[in-house]
Motif scaffolding. Structure first.
Motif, PDB file in Angstrom:
ATOM      1  N   TYR A 468       4.657   2.751   3.337  1.00  0.00           N
ATOM      2  CA  TYR A 468       4.492   3.623   4.508  1.00  0.00           C
ATOM      3  C   TYR A 468       4.184   5.059   4.077  1.00  0.00           C
ATOM      4  CZ  TYR A 468       5.460   6.265   8.718  1.00  0.00           C
ATOM      5  OH  TYR A 468       5.335   7.131   9.768  1.00  0.00           O
ATOM      6  N   TYR A 469       4.973   5.599   3.144  1.00  0.00           N
ATOM      7  CA  TYR A 469       4.751   6.985   2.713  1.00  0.00           C
ATOM      8  C   TYR A 469       3.417   7.133   1.978  1.00  0.00           C
ATOM      9  CZ  TYR A 469       9.704   7.468   3.829  1.00  0.00           C
ATOM     10  OH  TYR A 469      10.901   7.462   4.479  1.00  0.00           O
ATOM     11  N   ILE A 470       3.086   6.119   1.191  1.00  0.00           N
ATOM     12  CA  ILE A 470       1.793   6.168   0.485  1.00  0.00           C
ATOM     13  C   ILE A 470       0.656   6.197   1.510  1.00  0.00           C
ATOM     14  CG2 ILE A 470       0.202   4.851  -0.987  1.00  0.00           C
ATOM     15  CD1 ILE A 470       2.639   3.801  -2.505  1.00  0.00           C
ATOM     16  N   ASN A 615      -6.279   8.339  -5.985  1.00  0.00           N
ATOM     17  CA  ASN A 615      -6.458   7.094  -6.738  1.00  0.00           C
ATOM     18  C   ASN A 615      -5.128   6.556  -7.262  1.00  0.00           C
ATOM     19  OD1 ASN A 615      -9.246   6.766  -6.397  1.00  0.00           O
ATOM     20  ND2 ASN A 615      -9.681   8.247  -8.012  1.00  0.00           N
ATOM     21  N   ARG A 616      -4.264   7.484  -7.683  1.00  0.00           N
ATOM     22  CA  ARG A 616      -2.953   7.077  -8.182  1.00  0.00           C
ATOM     23  C   ARG A 616      -2.151   6.383  -7.062  1.00  0.00           C
ATOM     24  NH1 ARG A 616      -0.973  12.169  -9.665  1.00  0.00           N
ATOM     25  NH2 ARG A 616       0.515  12.055  -7.945  1.00  0.00           N
ATOM     26  N   LEU A 617      -2.211   6.971  -5.864  1.00  0.00           N
ATOM     27  CA  LEU A 617      -1.501   6.391  -4.718  1.00  0.00           C
ATOM     28  C   LEU A 617      -2.083   5.024  -4.356  1.00  0.00           C
ATOM     29  CD1 LEU A 617      -1.222   9.638  -2.553  1.00  0.00           C
ATOM     30  CD2 LEU A 617       0.719   8.368  -3.492  1.00  0.00           C
ATOM     31  N   MET A 618      -3.405   4.891  -4.484  1.00  0.00           N
ATOM     32  CA  MET A 618      -4.033   3.606  -4.149  1.00  0.00           C
ATOM     33  C   MET A 618      -3.667   2.546  -5.185  1.00  0.00           C
ATOM     34  SD  MET A 618      -7.682   4.477  -2.334  1.00  0.00           S
ATOM     35  CE  MET A 618      -8.434   5.538  -3.542  1.00  0.00           C
ATOM     36  N   ASP A 619      -3.586   2.957  -6.469  1.00  0.00           N
ATOM     37  CA  ASP A 619      -3.141   2.006  -7.507  1.00  0.00           C
ATOM     38  C   ASP A 619      -1.776   1.439  -7.132  1.00  0.00           C
ATOM     39  OD1 ASP A 619      -5.368   2.595  -9.002  1.00  0.00           O
ATOM     40  OD2 ASP A 619      -4.347   3.994 -10.372  1.00  0.00           O
ATOM     41  N   GLU A 620      -0.888   2.355  -6.725  1.00  0.00           N
ATOM     42  CA  GLU A 620       0.465   1.929  -6.418  1.00  0.00           C
ATOM     43  C   GLU A 620       0.493   1.032  -5.181  1.00  0.00           C
ATOM     44  OE1 GLU A 620       3.365   5.109  -6.285  1.00  0.00           O
ATOM     45  OE2 GLU A 620       4.991   3.663  -5.985  1.00  0.00           O
ATOM     46  N   ALA A 621      -0.288   1.404  -4.180  1.00  0.00           N
ATOM     47  CA  ALA A 621      -0.333   0.600  -2.955  1.00  0.00           C
ATOM     48  C   ALA A 621      -0.819  -0.819  -3.269  1.00  0.00           C
ATOM     49  CB  ALA A 621      -1.242   1.263  -1.923  1.00  0.00           C
TER      50      ALA A 621
END
Ligand SMILES: [Zn+2]
Length: 630
Positions: A468-470, A615-621
């Motif tokens: 959710y936060y991502i 991109n870092r957030l998308m990797d994690e998602a």
């Protein structure tokens, strides 16, 4: 003179919310403040009573009548220049206080006719001040740089007025002779025509369509209903809402095109008359921002479109859709059942902003414990959220419509970022130079949002909550960086075409906008289908009438992210750079100010920093979605 607080009085955020296209939770997603007592600001800090306000307003009106005595005296001596500037500055400062009392009071209940009448009295007070002080700039220019600089050197009291005096002198090369200036001044009313026509046409003149939703509910799709129902979870309903709403706008393609084309021509007319290179050059010269910033931003967004497209694919995956259409862009892809009380919002704001250090946090905590906020929604209250910082001798005020969702916590932290910016600027500058430009204003708020998101993500969370936060962070980047830059690119394109002598019609604007929609959303790459029928959207965006304004949202989120990332990475100079930027208020031009703090918005760095975070957030998602088997 300095009427900057007028710009601040309507919050940038309120304006942004209307068109940002950020996915917003429908108003019913969280409990209303049923049991909670309204938390109110204390307007008595401004004036103890309405009578006291009225008396002060009358005093200021009388003072305005005395301004005429200074006309023709500014060049007599350094002392007479100082006398005039001190007097006018005092009227401005006290007038601002009168204005915000009426404005804040009016916003508590817009239906209250007396409140609106007070606001209109305060407005006309300022209109007459504007007229009374219109002689200043031409007179300063006539006195000339050499004499003014000599006066500044001779009279220490002029130091606080020096920035403004030099800012007026800076306009010299774009100032015409008396006769030509008077023609331009007389044309002002005519040149303002497109805005007036647009605002009438877009709000009052359109017969809004009705649609029947899958729940049998019949909805009249005015602008407010559109922003609400475009985000519903039922896909067919969203499509229905889009089809009906944009079909209606399409009927007005020609008149909206004519109106916007006329606006563009007024920009070109004044830019040409004054000798600016082009209309963009004139628009950004107000804050002395180089056009290179604008072009660097547009280039950066284009260079990084693959990240935008990757995000859209991720959105499709989270929504579990077989394909993606433009009407799929608004609904929330993740939900969070959690509620956050106001006390929690305070605590999270304070804790997440620890990297700012003690000076900032002390100001913030004192403000949070005082009566400066109007917190919950109530009937008739102005929607959205803003910070009002024009009361130099008082303190900032914050209006919220707090609804207990995480987005509300984010807005809370955003607006308090503006408030502490104001407190720092006020503490370190005289009235004359404390008021900062829009270009720096949104830095002080977006940095807070990033720090809040990162603070939440540093916790031990369930996959759902983390996602959710991502997603909120990613939506923020899409809506504030990519979408606003797409608008900025459209604005630039229509001005450049008109400057090259091309004819602009509504139909041509739709073609240009369609190309941009397709490019930004990866239509040709098979990412998102852009249905041609929705490309009339340009006609709905009021910001195109603000003259190259929206790019500042995108530069701010980039600069703010760069500050936040540097602080979180433990860069010890970053905090000082940041706090000093806030402390500078309006004492320097924003671009060199940010450059000296290590954020150069003509370079690629702020933008690549933002995209790396994205991109870092998308990797994690993606990792989380894999784990969840989605
Ligand atoms: Zn803001």
């Amino acid at each position: 003179m300095n009427l900057q607080f007028f710009k601040q009085s309507a919050s940038v955020l309120t304006i942004l919310a209307a068109v940002s296209g950020l996915a917003v939770a429908p108003p019913t997603a969280h409990a209303q403040n049923g049991d909670d007592q309204q938390i109110e600001w204390n307007l008595a800090d401004l004036y103890p009573s309405l009578d006291a306000w009225n008396a002060e307003r009358e005093r200021i009106n009388a003072e305005i009548q005395t301004v005429a005595q200074y006309e023709g005296t500014l060049g007599n001596s350094a002392q007479s220049l100082l006398t005039a500037f001190d007097a006018i500055s005092a009227i401005n400062k006290e007038g601002a206080r009168v204005f915000i009392y009426a404005s804040l009071g009016g916003d508590e209940d817009l239906r209250n006719a007396e409140g609106q009448e007070r606001l209109s009295l305060a407005r006309s007070m300022f209109a007459s001040l504007g007229q009374a002080t219109a002689f200043i700039a031409p007179e300063i220019l006539a006195i000339g740089e050499e004499t003014i600089e000599q006066y500044i050197a001779d009279e220490r009291g002029l130091a606080k007025h020096a920035f403004q005096l030099r800012d007026i002198l800076r306009q010299k090369q774009y100032t015409l002779g008396g006769e030509a200036e008077s023609v331009l001044a007389n044309a002002g009313e005519v040149l303002g025509g497109p805005q007036r026509i647009y605002s009438l046409l877009s709000t009052a003149a359109i017969p809004w369509p009705k649609v029947t939703l899958s729940s049998e509910q019949v909805v009249t799709l005015n602008q407010a209903a559109y922003t609400r129902y475009r985000a519903v979870q039922n896909r067919e309903d969203r499509k229905k809402v889009f089809d009906a709403f944009w079909n209606t706008w399409k009927t007005y393609e020609a008149p909206f095109g004519q109106t916007l084309d006329t606006l563009v021509k007024t920009h070109i007319f004044t830019a040409k008359s004054r000798g600016y290179e082009n209309s963009l050059d004139q628009a950004v010269s107000n804050s002395n921002v180089p056009t290179d910033v604008y072009r660097a931003l547009v280039k950066a967004a284009n260079d990084n479109l693959p990240s935008m497209h990757r995000y859209l694919k991720l959105r499709q995956r989270m929504m579990g859709l077989p394909d993606l259409h433009y009407y799929d862009i608004y609904p929330e892809t993740t939900q969070l059942e959690k509620e956050f009380s106001v006390e929690e919002a305070k605590r999270l704001t304070l804790e997440s902003l620890q990297p700012f250090g003690e000076e900032y946090l002390t100001l913030l905590e004192d403000g949070l414990n005082a009566d400066w906020m109007h917190v919950y929604p109530q009937p008739g209250k102005r929607s959205g959220a803003y910070m009002q910082g024009a009361g130099y001798d008082v303190h900032p005020y914050v209006l919220l419509n707090y609804n207990k969702g995480f987005e509300d916590v984010s807005t809370f932290s955003h607006e308090w970022g503006h408030a502490v910016h104001t407190l720092l600027a006020r503490a370190n500058n005289p009235y004359e130079t404390y008021s900062y430009t829009t270009f720096t204003a949104e830095l002080a708020s977006t940095t807070n949002e990033v720090l809040l998101q990162e603070f939440m993500l540093a916790k031990d969370l369930s996959d759902e909550e983390r996602l959710y936060y991502i997603d909120r962070a990613l939506e923020g980047i899409r809506g504030t960086f990519f979408r606003q830059t797409m608008f900025a690119e459209f604005e630039l394109k229509i001005h450049e075409l008109a400057e090259a002598g091309e004819a602009l019609s509504g139909r041509r604007m739709t073609e240009i906008y369609l190309d941009l929609l397709k490019k930004y959303h990866g239509h040709d790459e098979g990412v998102m289908n852009i249905d041609e029928a929705y490309a009339i959207e340009w006609a709905y965006i009021p910001h195109f009438y603000f003259n190259f304004y929206v790019y500042q949202y995108a530069t701010s989120i980039s600069g703010g992210t760069m500050f936040a990332e540097r602080m979180l990475a433990g860069d010890e100079t970053a905090r000082d750079d940041y706090i000093n930027t806030l402390k500078a208020g309006g004492s320097q031009y924003p671009h060199p100010l940010l450059q000296s703090a290590g954020v150069d918005l003509t370079s690629e760095e702020p933008y690549t920093t933002l995209i790396s975070r994205m991109n870092r957030l998308m990797d994690e998602a993606e990792t989380i979605l894999d784990r969840m088997g989605k």
